[in-house]
Scaffold this motif. Structure first.
Motif, mmCIF file in Angstrom:
data_model
loop_
_atom_site.group_PDB
_atom_site.id
_atom_site.type_symbol
_atom_site.label_atom_id
_atom_site.label_comp_id
_atom_site.label_asym_id
_atom_site.label_seq_id
_atom_site.Cartn_x
_atom_site.Cartn_y
_atom_site.Cartn_z
ATOM 1 N N LEU A 230 0.832 -1.204 0.000
ATOM 2 C CA LEU A 230 0.000 0.000 0.000
ATOM 3 C C LEU A 230 0.866 1.253 0.000
ATOM 4 C CD1 LEU A 230 -2.652 -1.244 2.557
ATOM 5 C CD2 LEU A 230 -3.166 -0.579 0.198
ATOM 6 N N LEU A 231 1.898 1.261 0.828
ATOM 7 C CA LEU A 231 2.794 2.414 0.874
ATOM 8 C C LEU A 231 3.503 2.612 -0.469
ATOM 9 C CD1 LEU A 231 4.366 1.865 4.417
ATOM 10 C CD2 LEU A 231 2.755 3.669 3.780
ATOM 11 N N GLU A 232 3.921 1.510 -1.080
ATOM 12 C CA GLU A 232 4.613 1.595 -2.370
ATOM 13 C C GLU A 232 3.694 2.092 -3.477
ATOM 14 O OE1 GLU A 232 6.168 -2.313 -2.880
ATOM 15 O OE2 GLU A 232 7.956 -1.942 -1.624
ATOM 16 N N ARG A 233 2.403 1.864 -3.321
ATOM 17 C CA ARG A 233 1.441 2.336 -4.323
ATOM 18 C C ARG A 233 1.031 3.787 -4.089
ATOM 19 N NH1 ARG A 233 -3.009 -2.425 -5.005
ATOM 20 N NH2 ARG A 233 -3.794 -0.976 -6.572
ATOM 21 N N GLY A 234 1.603 4.393 -3.064
ATOM 22 C CA GLY A 234 1.341 5.808 -2.831
ATOM 23 C C GLY A 234 0.277 6.109 -1.797
ATOM 24 N N TYR A 235 -0.195 5.087 -1.095
ATOM 25 C CA TYR A 235 -1.190 5.314 -0.039
ATOM 26 C C TYR A 235 -0.433 5.644 1.252
ATOM 27 C CZ TYR A 235 -4.301 3.130 -3.426
ATOM 28 O OH TYR A 235 -5.001 2.841 -4.572
ATOM 29 N N GLY A 236 -0.303 6.940 1.511
ATOM 30 C CA GLY A 236 0.531 7.400 2.612
ATOM 31 C C GLY A 236 -0.081 7.181 3.974
ATOM 32 N N PRO A 237 0.741 7.222 5.012
ATOM 33 C CA PRO A 237 0.262 6.983 6.388
ATOM 34 C C PRO A 237 -0.703 8.035 6.908
ATOM 35 C CG PRO A 237 2.550 7.726 6.388
ATOM 36 C CD PRO A 237 2.199 7.459 4.960
ATOM 37 N N GLY A 238 -0.796 9.169 6.219
ATOM 38 C CA GLY A 238 -1.718 10.210 6.665
ATOM 39 C C GLY A 238 -3.165 10.000 6.245
ATOM 40 N N LEU A 239 -3.407 9.044 5.350
ATOM 41 C CA LEU A 239 -4.774 8.782 4.904
ATOM 42 C C LEU A 239 -5.616 8.211 6.041
ATOM 43 C CD1 LEU A 239 -4.080 7.100 1.437
ATOM 44 C CD2 LEU A 239 -5.061 9.377 1.812
ATOM 45 N N VAL A 240 -6.906 8.511 6.028
ATOM 46 C CA VAL A 240 -7.814 7.960 7.042
ATOM 47 C C VAL A 240 -7.763 6.442 7.014
ATOM 48 C CG1 VAL A 240 -10.237 7.734 7.719
ATOM 49 C CG2 VAL A 240 -9.351 9.959 7.019
ATOM 50 N N SER A 241 -7.751 5.863 5.820
ATOM 51 C CA SER A 241 -7.735 4.398 5.703
ATOM 52 C C SER A 241 -6.480 3.805 6.334
ATOM 53 C CB SER A 241 -7.812 3.983 4.230
ATOM 54 O OG SER A 241 -6.722 4.527 3.497
ATOM 55 N N MET A 242 -5.364 4.503 6.226
ATOM 56 C CA MET A 242 -4.094 3.991 6.742
ATOM 57 C C MET A 242 -3.932 4.218 8.240
ATOM 58 S SD MET A 242 -2.490 2.417 4.299
ATOM 59 C CE MET A 242 -0.733 2.416 4.659
ATOM 60 N N GLN A 243 -4.932 4.826 8.860
ATOM 61 C CA GLN A 243 -4.934 4.983 10.306
ATOM 62 C C GLN A 243 -5.636 3.818 10.994
ATOM 63 O OE1 GLN A 243 -3.430 7.555 12.247
ATOM 64 N NE2 GLN A 243 -2.417 7.724 10.258
ATOM 65 N N GLY A 244 -6.121 2.874 10.191
ATOM 66 C CA GLY A 244 -6.820 1.719 10.755
ATOM 67 C C GLY A 244 -5.871 0.803 11.505
ATOM 68 N N LEU A 245 -6.432 0.003 12.404
ATOM 69 C CA LEU A 245 -5.642 -0.955 13.172
ATOM 70 C C LEU A 245 -4.871 -1.881 12.235
ATOM 71 C CD1 LEU A 245 -8.208 -1.924 15.945
ATOM 72 C CD2 LEU A 245 -6.003 -0.800 16.318
ATOM 73 N N GLY A 246 -3.609 -2.073 12.521
ATOM 74 C CA GLY A 246 -2.767 -2.918 11.702
ATOM 75 C C GLY A 246 -1.976 -2.124 10.689
ATOM 76 N N TYR A 247 -2.631 -1.169 10.051
ATOM 77 C CA TYR A 247 -1.981 -0.372 9.025
ATOM 78 C C TYR A 247 -1.128 0.726 9.652
ATOM 79 C CZ TYR A 247 -5.037 -3.150 6.243
ATOM 80 O OH TYR A 247 -5.651 -4.236 5.683
ATOM 81 N N LYS A 248 -1.671 1.377 10.650
ATOM 82 C CA LYS A 248 -0.936 2.442 11.341
ATOM 83 C C LYS A 248 0.334 1.884 11.988
ATOM 84 C CE LYS A 248 -2.898 3.721 15.105
ATOM 85 N NZ LYS A 248 -3.865 4.356 16.036
ATOM 86 N N GLU A 249 0.201 0.771 12.695
ATOM 87 C CA GLU A 249 1.340 0.211 13.422
ATOM 88 C C GLU A 249 2.406 -0.343 12.475
ATOM 89 O OE1 GLU A 249 -2.296 0.088 15.976
ATOM 90 O OE2 GLU A 249 -1.822 -0.596 13.938
ATOM 91 N N MET A 250 1.977 -1.054 11.422
ATOM 92 C CA MET A 250 2.942 -1.632 10.499
ATOM 93 C C MET A 250 3.570 -0.572 9.601
ATOM 94 S SD MET A 250 3.218 -4.639 11.431
ATOM 95 C CE MET A 250 2.386 -4.940 13.000
ATOM 96 N N ALA A 251 2.833 0.479 9.290
ATOM 97 C CA ALA A 251 3.412 1.578 8.511
ATOM 98 C C ALA A 251 4.518 2.263 9.307
ATOM 99 C CB ALA A 251 2.330 2.586 8.122
ATOM 100 N N ALA A 252 4.307 2.423 10.607
ATOM 101 C CA ALA A 252 5.337 3.023 11.453
ATOM 102 C C ALA A 252 6.595 2.151 11.459
ATOM 103 C CB ALA A 252 4.803 3.219 12.869
ATOM 104 N N TYR A 253 6.413 0.856 11.531
ATOM 105 C CA TYR A 253 7.558 -0.069 11.492
ATOM 106 C C TYR A 253 8.292 0.044 10.163
ATOM 107 C CZ TYR A 253 9.743 -4.471 10.126
ATOM 108 O OH TYR A 253 10.599 -5.409 9.616
ATOM 109 N N LEU A 254 7.544 0.043 9.060
ATOM 110 C CA LEU A 254 8.172 0.087 7.742
ATOM 111 C C LEU A 254 8.861 1.419 7.472
ATOM 112 C CD1 LEU A 254 5.368 -1.754 5.759
ATOM 113 C CD2 LEU A 254 7.696 -2.587 6.158
#
Length: 320
Positions: A229-253
């Motif tokens: 998702l991040l590679e496709r341009g869906y940044g961590p600031g999106l509402v969708s990327m604030q969901g459980l699992g996405y927020k935490e793993m995006a921070a790790y990546l």
């Protein structure tokens, strides 16, 4: 007068087993499932949202899943209109609609006369409030809401910045609190003859199930899903990327935490989310609660729900 549509509603916290129960109920009563999950509406977000696989759906049609792109704006108002249309179309096809999920506001939007129209939008005001939230933190805008609409503030989580700002925007545009507008903008309730069931279990057992589910998500490729998702341009600031699992793993990546820290936070945050779900649904006196721990098999739970729904279905068939 419009004939009421029978509606079987199954709610409960994450990981309690709603999907498996709902599929079996649908098989027994000739039903189709309308998802009430605010994350499963997004495409490409499958593992972290626990979206049911084709195998898990067992041929039962599922609606309100994969309806928007992760970068698209989505709202409760849109969900309300689309889900209600799905429910009506399911019934018109001679099938029974089941509303299933753990997003309390989505369930409420379908069942109750929430009116979202008429207040308008002020993009400049939104940008100013978003800037305040970024610079001073979510609690800064939440305190503003508490000053002008304490009733709305009671219902909105302090870190749900999007909803906090919308409530402030309504006050900004109308000069009246959102809670007051919702009282004034009443409409006739949607024509459903609904029966509501809530699945629950002993808290510590649920927490163990949550932790096991997170482990399973990781094994299935949650980190890879978020990386994609991040590679496709869906940044961590999106509402969708604030969901459980996405927020935490995006921070790790992004190098902001280790994987073990991200997993710890995901498990902790999911437990806290389940607790908030319990709190929300426990306020609804219409829900008949089923402690799944008191049943020896899933089919006993299914039988309990189908037996309880028989009366509603019979009344609906008579009116037809």
């Amino acid at each position: 007068m419009e004939r009421p549509v029978p509606l079987v509603v199954i709610v409960g916290p994450t990981a309690v087993g709603k999907t498996a129960v709902a599929v079996e109920v649908a098989k027994k009563i000739g039903g189709e499932i309308v998802s009430a999950d605010s994350m499963q509406v997004y495409r490409y977000m499958d593992i972290g949202t626990a979206k049911p696989t084709e195998e898990e759906r067992q041929g039962i049609p599922h609606h309100m899943i994969d309806v928007v792109d992760p970068a698209e704006a989505y709202s409760v108002a849109l969900y309300q209109a689309q889900a209600r249309r799905c429910i009506r179309e399911i019934w018109e096809r001679g099938r029974v609609p089941l509303l299933v999920g753990g997003t309390g506001l989505y369930v409420k939007a379908v069942l109750e006369p929430l009116h979202f129209a008429g207040a308008g939008v002020d993009e400049a005001f939104r940008r100013r409030m978003c800037a305040v939230a970024r610079e001073k933190g979510p609690l800064a805008v939440y305190r503003l809401l508490k000053e002008v609409d304490p009733e709305a503030a009671e219902r909105i989580h302090p870190h749900n910045v999007k909803r906090v700002i919308r409530a402030l925007e309504i006050y900004h545009l109308t000069g009246r609190p959102m809670s007051q507008r919702l009282q004034e903008l009443k409409e006739d309730p949607p024509p459903y003859r609904a029966v509501l069931y809530g699945l629950t279990m002993e808290r510590e057992k649920l927490y163990r199930r949550i932790e096991a589910r997170v482990d399973e998500m990781l094994q299935r490729g949650l980190v890879e899903e978020v990386r994609g998702l991040l590679e496709r341009g869906y940044g961590p600031g999106l509402v969708s990327m604030q969901g459980l699992g996405y927020k935490e793993m995006a921070a790790y990546l992004r190098g902001l935490s280790t994987l073990s820290e991200a997993v710890y936070l995901l498990k902790r945050n999911t437990r806290r989310f389940a607790k908030r779900q319990f709190t929300w649904f426990k306020k609804d006196g219409r829900i008949c609660w089923i402690d799944v721990g008191n049943y020896s098999s899933i089919m006993e739970v299914v039988q309990e729900i189908t037996t309880g729904a028989e009366g509603v279905l019979k009344e609906a068939s008579k009116s037809n």
